[in-house]
Design an enzyme around this catalytic site. Structure first.
Site, PDB file in Angstrom:
ATOM      1  CG  MET A 182     -30.632 -91.879 -46.529  1.00  0.00           C
ATOM      2  SD  MET A 182     -31.721 -90.519 -46.032  1.00  0.00           S
ATOM      3  CE  MET A 182     -30.761 -89.770 -44.690  1.00  0.00           C
ATOM      4  CG  ASP A 238     -41.352 -93.881 -41.111  1.00  0.00           C
ATOM      5  OD1 ASP A 238     -42.352 -93.329 -41.581  1.00  0.00           O
ATOM      6  OD2 ASP A 238     -40.395 -93.247 -40.625  1.00  0.00           O
ATOM      7  CE  LYS A 269     -41.331 -88.564 -45.468  1.00  0.00           C
ATOM      8  NZ  LYS A 269     -42.208 -88.102 -46.551  1.00  0.00           N
TER       9      LYS A 269
END
Length: 267
Positions: free
Chosen positions: A172, A37, A59
């Site tokens: 996030m 990742d 991602k």
């Protein structure tokens, strides 16, 4: 005919290679193929065999990303070819890492799967600046929550979370901090509730901000901090190294005083 291989979902931790678990390092060293990742510190790949193939499958929210379906097909194909596959993820595979989805897909196709937990940035970020997620005086628990759901119907219930009285650890959430603030205030959270934002936790580039819920969007914009960041909301933020000693309202001595109330970098 090759014997079928297996897939190991490995948590690479928040960034500092020293926070990699021994089991994770062993799995990486034994891998024929590593699917890595974007948030994984490249220094961690020093644990891999020189013969291993390293495939970047980044991602990142808001950026061009490798489709999840492609990653799952690739893991299945490599395992069926007899390879030992490591899916290397930042933090922990099961905490906002899609590990549950990937394990289900692999098992559905008859692929053996192991999972190696990792230290999540939601744990590492607050501790890196002196914040305990629980505290007998201020919080009897913590909630790990994403700043945005998969779709509008999966939006976290911010008013309910505000009423829980628990420490909120938000992943996030930078892009939606104004909506998060509005939802928490609507649920009765105080405008002077302490907030910390930690970007790139445990890495050399780590930066952090301590502020209040009422000032969060403006302070965050002025700080220049962006993703990846963890937002911590709750009175436990009074223990932060950068929280002013005279603003702690009787905080116990275990929360040591510190020199600044603003942004900073990790020394």
């Amino acid at each position: 005919m090759n014997k079928q291989g297996k897939v190991t979902l490995v948590g690479a931790g928040p960034g500092d290679p020293d926070l990699l678990t021994i089991k994770a390092a062993k799995a990486i060293a034994a891998a024929d193929v590593l699917l890595v990742d974007d948030l994984v510190n490249s220094d961690i790949l020093a644990c891999a065999s020189p013969q291993a193939r390293v495939i970047q499958v980044g991602k990142r929210g808001g950026c061009q990303s490798t489709p999840q379906e492609f990653i799952e097909r690739l893991m299945i194909a490599e395992a069926r070819a007899g390879h030992s596959v490591v899916r290397l993820k930042g933090g922990d595979p099961y905490l906002f890492g899609r590990g549950g989805e990937e394990r289900a897909q692999l098992l559905a196709h008859g692929i053996e799967v192991d999972v190696v937990p990792g230290i999540s940035s939601g744990l590492a970020a607050p501790s890196s600046i002196g914040i305990p997620l629980t505290h007998r005086s201020w919080s009897q628990g913590a909630v790990f929550v994403t700043g945005h759901g998969k779709d509008a119907g999966a939006e976290p219930n911010w008013p309910a979370l505000a009423q829980s009285g628990l420490t909120l650890v938000i992943y996030m959430g930078v892009a939606r901090c104004a909506a998060i603030q509005a939802g928490l205030l609507a649920g009765g959270a105080r405008a002077d509730t302490p907030v910390a934002v930690v970007q790139s936790a445990t890495r050399e580039a780590q930066r952090q901000l301590v502020t209040t819920l009422g000032e969060l969007p403006q302070a965050l914009a002025a700080s220049g901090l962006g993703s990846p960041s963890i937002i911590v909301v709750g009175d436990v933020v009074r223990c932060a190294d950068a929280w002013p000693a005279d603003a702690r309202n009787g905080a116990p001595s275990l929360c040591a005083a510190a020199p600044q109330y603003a942004t900073g970098t990790l020394n």
